[in-house]
Design a protein around this motif. Structure first.
Motif, short mmCIF file in Angstrom:
data_model
loop_
_atom_site.label_atom_id
_atom_site.label_comp_id
_atom_site.label_asym_id
_atom_site.label_seq_id
_atom_site.Cartn_x
_atom_site.Cartn_y
_atom_site.Cartn_z
N PHE A 173 0.85 -1.19 0.00
CA PHE A 173 0.00 0.00 0.00
C PHE A 173 0.88 1.24 0.00
CE2 PHE A 173 0.17 -1.90 4.28
CZ PHE A 173 0.81 -0.92 5.00
N SER A 174 0.28 2.37 -0.31
CA SER A 174 1.04 3.59 -0.46
C SER A 174 0.32 4.76 0.20
CB SER A 174 1.28 3.89 -1.95
OG SER A 174 0.04 4.06 -2.61
N GLY A 175 1.02 5.88 0.30
CA GLY A 175 0.46 7.09 0.87
C GLY A 175 1.17 8.30 0.32
N GLU A 176 0.77 9.47 0.78
CA GLU A 176 1.41 10.68 0.28
C GLU A 176 1.35 11.80 1.30
OE1 GLU A 176 -0.48 12.92 -2.82
OE2 GLU A 176 -2.49 12.24 -2.25
N ILE A 177 2.31 12.68 1.16
CA ILE A 177 2.31 13.95 1.88
C ILE A 177 2.01 15.02 0.85
CG2 ILE A 177 3.66 15.57 3.27
CD1 ILE A 177 5.51 13.09 3.88
#
Length: 220
Positions: A160-164
């Motif tokens: 899974f991934s995320g972001e700022i």
């Protein structure tokens, strides 16, 4: 005959996998075995509003524990806001963090297993994080803002991934950080506040070893 057919199919599949791989990919030794994974490029998802990549003269360093920091110097002074991102078994929480240059992001492993958080382009990484361990990212120009979780060699592509997102916080959305400090958030999730203080101490030591004069402090 059947065995030969299976073997041929496996060879063909391996060939197609390697030829279809991104240009910036290679066999790497990770988590005790060899695996074929990306070594560059923004492939981890997240997207949007990031300052990904680029050599802006930042002070990069690989620490003694294997963690990689692209930017150790807070060229933009600390704003006083530290965002908390929990790494759970299924996702980052929150999956998107709204921040400004000068903010900090504290990643904490909220599981009982070892894991690793890394920038989608390899710009920085936490190396192995044990349970309740943390990694502090300084949000500065040039620091990649899309990231992914890597659990093991057998899951080299991120689960899974995320972001700022370096942008103004949407006015229609209320976030816990508007009313709670990072230490209050840690307590709410039954996480020790020492994960922040120890991480600050570790980063300050790295900054000092590079001859930097403005070091991170315990100011929350």
């Amino acid at each position: 005959m059947f065995g030969k057919t299976i073997f041929a199919a496996m060879v063909c599949g391996l060939f197609l996998t390697m030829t279809a791989a991104p240009a910036q990919a290679a066999w790497v030794w990770d988590w005790g075995c060899w695996c074929f994974r990306e070594t560059g490029g923004d492939s981890g998802g997240g997207g949007g509003g990031g300052d990904d990549g680029g050599d802006d003269g930042a002070v990069g360093i690989v620490a003694s524990n294997g963690a990689k920091y692209h930017q150790l110097e807070e060229v933009v002074p600390y704003t006083g806001r530290t965002h908390l991102v929990l790494v759970t078994n299924r996702a980052f929480f929150p999956v998107r963090t709204y921040a400004q240059h000068g903010d900090r992001v504290l990643f904490v492993n909220a599981t009982d297993s070892n894991l690793k958080v890394e920038a989608s382009d390899g710009n920085w990484n936490s190396n192995t994080l044990g349970a309740r361990a943390g990694y502090l990212l300084l949000v500065q120009s040039g620091v990649s803002t899309s990231f992914r979780q890597q659990r093991s060699c057998y899951n080299c592509s991120s689960g899974f991934s995320g972001e700022i997102r370096v942008a103004t916080l949407p006015t229609e959305v209320a976030y816990w950080e508007d009313t709670l400090s990072v230490t209050e958030l840690l307590s709410r999730f039954d996480l020790p506040t020492s994960v922040l203080s120890s991480t600050l101490t570790f980063v300050a030591g790295l900054q000092s070893s590079k001859g930097l004069t403005s070091l991170v402090t315990g100011a929350l």
